[in-house]
Design an enzyme around this catalytic site. Structure first.
Site, PDB file in Angstrom:
ATOM      1  N   HIS A 140       0.822  -1.206   0.000  1.00 42.12           N
ATOM      2  CA  HIS A 140       0.000   0.000   0.000  1.00 42.12           C
ATOM      3  C   HIS A 140       0.862   1.266   0.000  1.00 42.12           C
ATOM      4  CE1 HIS A 140      -4.007  -1.842   1.608  1.00 42.12           C
ATOM      5  NE2 HIS A 140      -3.541  -2.452   0.538  1.00 42.12           N
ATOM      6  N   GLU A 152       0.781   4.186   1.662  1.00 37.26           N
ATOM      7  CA  GLU A 152       1.252   4.789   2.911  1.00 37.26           C
ATOM      8  C   GLU A 152       2.382   3.941   3.504  1.00 37.26           C
ATOM      9  OE1 GLU A 152      -1.794   3.862   2.067  1.00 37.26           O
ATOM     10  OE2 GLU A 152      -3.342   5.063   3.062  1.00 37.26           O
ATOM     11  N   CYS A 211      -6.070   2.477   5.144  1.00 40.83           N
ATOM     12  CA  CYS A 211      -6.870   1.290   5.433  1.00 40.83           C
ATOM     13  C   CYS A 211      -6.778   0.906   6.899  1.00 40.83           C
ATOM     14  CB  CYS A 211      -6.451   0.126   4.541  1.00 40.83           C
ATOM     15  SG  CYS A 211      -4.771  -0.455   4.815  1.00 40.83           S
ATOM     16  N   CYS A 255      -2.447   0.082   7.039  1.00 41.39           N
ATOM     17  CA  CYS A 255      -1.644   1.308   7.007  1.00 41.39           C
ATOM     18  C   CYS A 255      -1.868   2.174   8.237  1.00 41.39           C
ATOM     19  CB  CYS A 255      -1.965   2.103   5.752  1.00 41.39           C
ATOM     20  SG  CYS A 255      -1.362   1.285   4.274  1.00 41.39           S
TER      21      CYS A 255
HETATM   22 ZN    ZN Z   1      -3.296   0.500   3.364  1.00 38.11          ZN
END
Ligand code: ZN
Length: 171
Positions: A59, A61, A104, A114
């Site tokens: 992801h 981040e 998320c 994240c």
């Molecule tokens: Zn995430």
């Protein structure tokens, strides 16, 4: 107005990161920018990241945080010449996160969300382009950040762009 424009500029950089993602049907395309705001230095981007930049379903981040964490002390002092011996933890406590999609809080893959990575890194503030739509899971990222004391700012001006890039490759 200037204050607001700066944040939109950083969000546009996050959007251009999101555009680098390889679209997949089962995940969003997200971009993230980390900007420090230490008092004796002008704000600088310390790391950027986007979805799947690193192998696997990684992801934005988490990838940006990973890159920040792996800055060498030489790179850090180049970015922050007024802070020769600053630790990354100290930088992080003055760092704002710009992410095109709400971080998320739940991951179907079982990997850690994240939000947890942002909380562990102890970032100062999180600017979010658009809330995560309930396409896959119900996201409580913004609420979790607030609960722990990280300021959350919704930048509503670019939400359509953020959502369009997030859903790239989805039907
Ligand atoms: Zn995430």
């Amino acid at each position: 107005m200037f204050y607001c424009k700066v944040h939109l500029d950083y969000m546009r950089i996050a959007l251009s990161e999101a555009e680098k993602c390889t679209p997949v049907p089962t995940a969003f395309c997200v971009g993230c920018v980390l900007v420090h705001h230490l008092p004796e230095s002008s704000p600088t981007i310390i790391a950027t990241g986007y979805s799947r930049e690193f192998p696997g379903n990684t992801h934005a981040e988490a990838n940006a945080l990973y890159k920040a964490k792996h800055l060498t002390s030489e790179q850090l002092s180049e970015l922050l010449p007024n802070y020769p011996n600053i630790s990354l933890d100290e930088v992080m406590s003055h760092t704002d996160v710009y992410t095109t999609l709400e971080p998320c809080s739940v991951r179907l893959s079982g990997l850690s969300p994240c939000v947890d990575a942002l909380i562990t890194a102890k970032v100062k503030r999180c600017y979010i382009g658009v809330g995560e739509p309930f396409d896959f899971v119900k996201c409580e990222g913004a609420q979790k950040l607030r609960d722990i004391g990280i300021e959350v700012v919704w930048l509503n001006e670019l939400q359509e762009d953020c959502l369009a890039v997030a859903r790239r490759g989805h039907n």
